[in-house]
Scaffold this motif. Structure first.
Motif, PDB file in Angstrom:
ATOM      1  N   GLU A 292     -17.347   5.468  35.646  1.00 62.09           N
ATOM      2  CA  GLU A 292     -17.581   5.340  37.085  1.00 62.09           C
ATOM      3  C   GLU A 292     -17.390   3.921  37.631  1.00 62.09           C
ATOM      4  O   GLU A 292     -17.881   3.597  38.702  1.00 62.09           O
ATOM      5  N   PHE A 293     -16.696   3.072  36.898  1.00 64.88           N
ATOM      6  CA  PHE A 293     -16.346   1.735  37.368  1.00 64.88           C
ATOM      7  C   PHE A 293     -14.894   1.721  37.812  1.00 64.88           C
ATOM      8  O   PHE A 293     -14.024   2.325  37.177  1.00 64.88           O
ATOM      9  N   PHE A 294     -14.632   0.992  38.876  1.00 63.93           N
ATOM     10  CA  PHE A 294     -13.280   0.836  39.391  1.00 63.93           C
ATOM     11  C   PHE A 294     -13.040  -0.638  39.700  1.00 63.93           C
ATOM     12  O   PHE A 294     -13.980  -1.385  39.937  1.00 63.93           O
ATOM     13  N   ILE A 295     -11.788  -1.027  39.689  1.00 64.57           N
ATOM     14  CA  ILE A 295     -11.400  -2.366  40.112  1.00 64.57           C
ATOM     15  C   ILE A 295     -10.447  -2.193  41.290  1.00 64.57           C
ATOM     16  O   ILE A 295      -9.404  -1.544  41.169  1.00 64.57           O
ATOM     17  N   GLY A 296     -10.817  -2.734  42.424  1.00 64.47           N
ATOM     18  CA  GLY A 296      -9.959  -2.699  43.604  1.00 64.47           C
ATOM     19  C   GLY A 296      -9.233  -4.027  43.722  1.00 64.47           C
ATOM     20  O   GLY A 296      -9.834  -5.082  43.534  1.00 64.47           O
ATOM     21  N   ILE A 297      -7.952  -3.960  44.010  1.00 64.86           N
ATOM     22  CA  ILE A 297      -7.153  -5.173  44.193  1.00 64.86           C
ATOM     23  C   ILE A 297      -6.562  -5.137  45.594  1.00 64.86           C
ATOM     24  O   ILE A 297      -5.857  -4.188  45.960  1.00 64.86           O
ATOM     25  N   SER A 298      -6.869  -6.165  46.368  1.00 59.93           N
ATOM     26  CA  SER A 298      -6.408  -6.221  47.752  1.00 59.93           C
ATOM     27  C   SER A 298      -4.925  -6.579  47.813  1.00 59.93           C
ATOM     28  O   SER A 298      -4.362  -7.054  46.822  1.00 59.93           O
ATOM     29  N   PRO A 299      -4.303  -6.378  48.959  1.00 54.56           N
ATOM     30  CA  PRO A 299      -2.894  -6.755  49.095  1.00 54.56           C
ATOM     31  C   PRO A 299      -2.640  -8.238  48.831  1.00 54.56           C
ATOM     32  O   PRO A 299      -1.547  -8.627  48.446  1.00 54.56           O
ATOM     33  N   THR A 300      -3.662  -9.085  48.999  1.00 58.69           N
ATOM     34  CA  THR A 300      -3.505 -10.513  48.730  1.00 58.69           C
ATOM     35  C   THR A 300      -3.851 -10.886  47.297  1.00 58.69           C
ATOM     36  O   THR A 300      -3.838 -12.055  46.941  1.00 58.69           O
ATOM     37  N   GLY A 301      -4.199  -9.887  46.466  1.00 56.46           N
ATOM     38  CA  GLY A 301      -4.436 -10.143  45.050  1.00 56.46           C
ATOM     39  C   GLY A 301      -5.876 -10.383  44.652  1.00 56.46           C
ATOM     40  O   GLY A 301      -6.153 -10.668  43.488  1.00 56.46           O
ATOM     41  N   HIS A 302      -6.821 -10.256  45.567  1.00 61.83           N
ATOM     42  CA  HIS A 302      -8.229 -10.432  45.228  1.00 61.83           C
ATOM     43  C   HIS A 302      -8.755  -9.169  44.546  1.00 61.83           C
ATOM     44  O   HIS A 302      -8.544  -8.066  45.032  1.00 61.83           O
ATOM     45  N   ALA A 303      -9.449  -9.344  43.440  1.00 59.49           N
ATOM     46  CA  ALA A 303     -10.001  -8.209  42.693  1.00 59.49           C
ATOM     47  C   ALA A 303     -11.484  -8.061  43.003  1.00 59.49           C
ATOM     48  O   ALA A 303     -12.200  -9.048  43.181  1.00 59.49           O
ATOM     49  N   LEU A 304     -11.930  -6.817  43.052  1.00 59.14           N
ATOM     50  CA  LEU A 304     -13.315  -6.520  43.362  1.00 59.14           C
ATOM     51  C   LEU A 304     -13.772  -5.346  42.512  1.00 59.14           C
ATOM     52  O   LEU A 304     -13.077  -4.333  42.426  1.00 59.14           O
ATOM     53  N   ALA A 305     -14.929  -5.479  41.889  1.00 55.26           N
ATOM     54  CA  ALA A 305     -15.483  -4.383  41.089  1.00 55.26           C
ATOM     55  C   ALA A 305     -16.187  -3.397  42.009  1.00 55.26           C
ATOM     56  O   ALA A 305     -16.813  -3.792  42.993  1.00 55.26           O
ATOM     57  N   LEU A 306     -16.074  -2.114  41.694  1.00 56.28           N
ATOM     58  CA  LEU A 306     -16.770  -1.053  42.415  1.00 56.28           C
ATOM     59  C   LEU A 306     -17.468  -0.173  41.395  1.00 56.28           C
ATOM     60  O   LEU A 306     -16.939   0.065  40.313  1.00 56.28           O
ATOM     61  N   ASP A 307     -18.651   0.294  41.745  1.00 50.06           N
ATOM     62  CA  ASP A 307     -19.413   1.172  40.863  1.00 50.06           C
ATOM     63  C   ASP A 307     -19.810   2.403  41.664  1.00 50.06           C
ATOM     64  O   ASP A 307     -20.545   2.288  42.639  1.00 50.06           O
ATOM     65  N   SER A 308     -19.304   3.563  41.298  1.00 46.67           N
ATOM     66  CA  SER A 308     -19.644   4.767  42.055  1.00 46.67           C
ATOM     67  C   SER A 308     -20.985   5.358  41.633  1.00 46.67           C
ATOM     68  O   SER A 308     -21.452   6.319  42.234  1.00 46.67           O
ATOM     69  N   ASN A 309     -21.638   4.770  40.638  1.00 46.97           N
ATOM     70  CA  ASN A 309     -22.978   5.187  40.229  1.00 46.97           C
ATOM     71  C   ASN A 309     -23.985   4.278  40.936  1.00 46.97           C
ATOM     72  O   ASN A 309     -24.310   3.202  40.448  1.00 46.97           O
TER      73      ASN A 309
END
Length: 77
Positions: free
Chosen positions: A27-44
């Motif tokens: 349930e972990f995801f890594i989002g990467i923005s169009p400018t290359g910034h990474a962000l962790a997401l947790d759906s739990n």
């Protein structure tokens, strides 16, 4: 697709970079923005290791609104 924020309108085209979401596992995801910034997401939401997608949506809406309000207030002075 058309987006609006205080910086103006932005019309996406097939040539535009896209945000991507990668499934990390458990349930972990890594989002990467169009400018290359990474962000962790947790759906739990019970684990609370990273913001949930809904929390990020609320932050995005709130920050876009805040930028607009500050811009309007600054123009009044």
């Amino acid at each position: 697709m058309l987006f609006f924020c205080s910086r103006g309108y932005h019309l996406t085209t097939p040539e535009d970079p896209k945000a991507t979401i990668h499934y990390a596992r458990d349930e972990f995801f890594i989002g990467i923005s169009p400018t290359g910034h990474a962000l962790a997401l947790d759906s739990n939401h019970e684990r609370g290791s990273a913001p949930t997608p809904m929390e990020l949506l609320l932050i995005a809406l709130g920050s876009c609104t805040a930028v607009d309000v500050i811009s309007i207030l600054q123009k009044k002075t």
